[in-house]
Motif scaffolding. Sequence first.
Motif, PDB file in Angstrom:
ATOM      1  N   GLU A   1       0.827  -1.211   0.000  1.00 28.85           N
ATOM      2  CA  GLU A   1       0.000   0.000   0.000  1.00 28.85           C
ATOM      3  C   GLU A   1       0.859   1.258   0.000  1.00 28.85           C
ATOM      4  OE1 GLU A   1      -3.163   2.204   3.046  1.00 28.85           O
ATOM      5  OE2 GLU A   1      -2.769   0.059   3.217  1.00 28.85           O
ATOM      6  N   ASP A   2       1.913   1.265   0.817  1.00 33.46           N
ATOM      7  CA  ASP A   2       2.789   2.438   0.874  1.00 33.46           C
ATOM      8  C   ASP A   2       3.643   2.547  -0.394  1.00 33.46           C
ATOM      9  OD1 ASP A   2       1.832   3.180   3.323  1.00 33.46           O
ATOM     10  OD2 ASP A   2       3.465   2.275   4.471  1.00 33.46           O
ATOM     11  N   ILE A   3       4.120   1.408  -0.889  1.00 36.53           N
ATOM     12  CA  ILE A   3       4.916   1.427  -2.112  1.00 36.53           C
ATOM     13  C   ILE A   3       4.117   2.037  -3.260  1.00 36.53           C
ATOM     14  CG2 ILE A   3       6.034  -0.011  -3.857  1.00 36.53           C
ATOM     15  CD1 ILE A   3       6.557  -2.051  -1.574  1.00 36.53           C
ATOM     16  N   THR A   4       2.841   1.651  -3.340  1.00 33.31           N
ATOM     17  CA  THR A   4       2.002   2.082  -4.455  1.00 33.31           C
ATOM     18  C   THR A   4       1.518   3.514  -4.311  1.00 33.31           C
ATOM     19  OG1 THR A   4       1.260  -0.205  -4.743  1.00 33.31           O
ATOM     20  CG2 THR A   4      -0.062   1.517  -5.784  1.00 33.31           C
ATOM     21  N   TRP A   5       1.040   3.863  -3.117  1.00 38.84           N
ATOM     22  CA  TRP A   5       0.344   5.139  -2.942  1.00 38.84           C
ATOM     23  C   TRP A   5       1.127   6.180  -2.157  1.00 38.84           C
ATOM     24  CZ3 TRP A   5      -3.057   5.351  -6.443  1.00 38.84           C
ATOM     25  CH2 TRP A   5      -3.770   4.206  -6.814  1.00 38.84           C
ATOM     26  N   HIS A   6       2.185   5.763  -1.454  1.00 44.45           N
ATOM     27  CA  HIS A   6       2.988   6.712  -0.675  1.00 44.45           C
ATOM     28  C   HIS A   6       4.474   6.500  -0.965  1.00 44.45           C
ATOM     29  CE1 HIS A   6      -0.750   7.487   1.445  1.00 44.45           C
ATOM     30  NE2 HIS A   6      -0.846   6.203   1.734  1.00 44.45           N
ATOM     31  N   PRO A   7       4.859   6.584  -2.236  1.00 37.88           N
ATOM     32  CA  PRO A   7       6.261   6.292  -2.579  1.00 37.88           C
ATOM     33  C   PRO A   7       7.253   7.233  -1.928  1.00 37.88           C
ATOM     34  CG  PRO A   7       5.101   7.302  -4.438  1.00 37.88           C
ATOM     35  CD  PRO A   7       4.058   6.963  -3.425  1.00 37.88           C
ATOM     36  N   ASP A   8       6.865   8.488  -1.653  1.00 39.41           N
ATOM     37  CA  ASP A   8       7.805   9.416  -1.017  1.00 39.41           C
ATOM     38  C   ASP A   8       8.169   8.953   0.390  1.00 39.41           C
ATOM     39  OD1 ASP A   8       7.850  10.998  -3.258  1.00 39.41           O
ATOM     40  OD2 ASP A   8       6.376  12.449  -2.506  1.00 39.41           O
ATOM     41  N   VAL A   9       7.217   8.338   1.093  1.00 39.49           N
ATOM     42  CA  VAL A   9       7.488   7.817   2.433  1.00 39.49           C
ATOM     43  C   VAL A   9       8.495   6.672   2.350  1.00 39.49           C
ATOM     44  CG1 VAL A   9       6.464   6.650   4.428  1.00 39.49           C
ATOM     45  CG2 VAL A   9       5.229   8.518   3.306  1.00 39.49           C
ATOM     46  N   VAL A  10       8.291   5.781   1.385  1.00 33.79           N
ATOM     47  CA  VAL A  10       9.213   4.653   1.214  1.00 33.79           C
ATOM     48  C   VAL A  10      10.578   5.155   0.765  1.00 33.79           C
ATOM     49  CG1 VAL A  10       9.611   2.489  -0.025  1.00 33.79           C
ATOM     50  CG2 VAL A  10       7.299   3.100   0.707  1.00 33.79           C
ATOM     51  N   ARG A  11      10.616   6.130  -0.136  1.00 32.38           N
ATOM     52  CA  ARG A  11      11.895   6.688  -0.593  1.00 32.38           C
ATOM     53  C   ARG A  11      12.655   7.302   0.572  1.00 32.38           C
ATOM     54  NH1 ARG A  11      10.118   9.798  -4.114  1.00 32.38           N
ATOM     55  NH2 ARG A  11      10.606   8.688  -6.052  1.00 32.38           N
ATOM     56  N   SER A  12      11.961   8.025   1.441  1.00 26.28           N
ATOM     57  CA  SER A  12      12.627   8.633   2.601  1.00 26.28           C
ATOM     58  C   SER A  12      13.211   7.568   3.518  1.00 26.28           C
ATOM     59  CB  SER A  12      11.627   9.503   3.382  1.00 26.28           C
ATOM     60  OG  SER A  12      11.218  10.616   2.614  1.00 26.28           O
ATOM     61  N   ALA A  13      12.469   6.472   3.715  1.00 30.53           N
ATOM     62  CA  ALA A  13      12.972   5.388   4.556  1.00 30.53           C
ATOM     63  C   ALA A  13      14.209   4.754   3.934  1.00 30.53           C
ATOM     64  CB  ALA A  13      11.875   4.341   4.761  1.00 30.53           C
ATOM     65  N   LEU A  14      14.170   4.526   2.627  1.00 28.41           N
ATOM     66  CA  LEU A  14      15.332   3.952   1.944  1.00 28.41           C
ATOM     67  C   LEU A  14      16.530   4.888   2.014  1.00 28.41           C
ATOM     68  CD1 LEU A  14      13.595   2.468  -1.222  1.00 28.41           C
ATOM     69  CD2 LEU A  14      14.714   1.173   0.600  1.00 28.41           C
ATOM     70  N   ARG A  15      16.282   6.174   1.802  1.00 30.67           N
ATOM     71  CA  ARG A  15      17.383   7.141   1.853  1.00 30.67           C
ATOM     72  C   ARG A  15      18.018   7.145   3.245  1.00 30.67           C
ATOM     73  NH1 ARG A  15      14.724  11.374   0.548  1.00 30.67           N
ATOM     74  NH2 ARG A  15      15.197  11.389  -1.678  1.00 30.67           N
ATOM     75  N   GLY A  16      17.185   7.097   4.284  1.00 29.04           N
ATOM     76  CA  GLY A  16      17.718   7.082   5.646  1.00 29.04           C
ATOM     77  C   GLY A  16      18.537   5.840   5.931  1.00 29.04           C
ATOM     78  N   LEU A  17      18.042   4.689   5.504  1.00 32.33           N
ATOM     79  CA  LEU A  17      18.771   3.444   5.720  1.00 32.33           C
ATOM     80  C   LEU A  17      20.111   3.456   4.991  1.00 32.33           C
ATOM     81  CD1 LEU A  17      15.843   0.874   5.395  1.00 32.33           C
ATOM     82  CD2 LEU A  17      17.306   1.169   7.412  1.00 32.33           C
ATOM     83  N   LEU A  18      20.091   3.861   3.720  1.00 33.27           N
ATOM     84  CA  LEU A  18      21.313   3.835   2.926  1.00 33.27           C
ATOM     85  C   LEU A  18      22.343   4.844   3.431  1.00 33.27           C
ATOM     86  CD1 LEU A  18      19.691   3.449  -0.601  1.00 33.27           C
ATOM     87  CD2 LEU A  18      20.914   1.700   0.701  1.00 33.27           C
TER      88      LEU A  18
END
Length: 285
Positions: free
Chosen positions: A253-270
Amino acid sequence: MPAPTTPPFFFRRSDLRAQGWTDRDVGAAVADGRLLRPRPGAYLAADASTDVVDALALGGRLACVSALAHRGVFVLDASALHVHLHTRRPSAPVSTRLIRRHWSTLRRMPHPRAASVEPLDALACALRCQPPRASVASLDSALHGGHLRMDELDELFRLLPRRHRVLRRLVDARAESGPETLVRLLLRSLGAAFDVQVVIAGVGRVDFLVEGWLIIECDSRAFHSDWDAQRRDRRRDQAAAALGYATFRPIAEDITWHPDVVRSALRGLLSSRRGVAARPRGAAV
């Protein structure tokens, strides 16, 4: 009565007669709901989808994202009904739902009884109607599901405006779901190095291995909702942690409709790991 098939087909009265139905049988079946008659001369099994019924009632066939969704191909939004029509004569609305009408010339001529256009034409339309990230996901899904062949990509992109051709180099038929494609595009946008469908000894196959240490699994309700599935996933994550891997499980659901939230999480992890000299003790195989 003939069994419903996929792609969807409708029946003419002659088809039913060939199966031994009389005109009285047909009339009785329509009256009591065993047969649907969305328009004169066209009949459907009682369990036909609303999309198919409405498309025929409008005098057309399922098209674009509606045709893809009916075949199980990933689309971003299937709420509107997309219908291919033969003429531009006005058709009466079948409900209050949003109708998108298409009149483009078809590259593949459907079967005379088909209630849907062929996948190549549905994709050519959907790539115009969807945003680029969703279009790539639909292409991956169609290829992975066998609805489109790799050797048909040239033909498909010749049907599209030149601006769409940049999407071709982003296609990867290894993606097993739409969310996997969308995560792959997010990782590309972040400049991350990653591999897909990686087998890790002691863990199993994972959706993504990013920069050698981060496992990403794209979770959906269909495969991760019950406790047995969650328990299995957590034990896999535990086994991965023992080998020095971290695991991130964004939900579909987040990947599809809230990609900016997922991108921020990935950026923080990386960003938290980059520059740190640490390698997992385990090795991908």
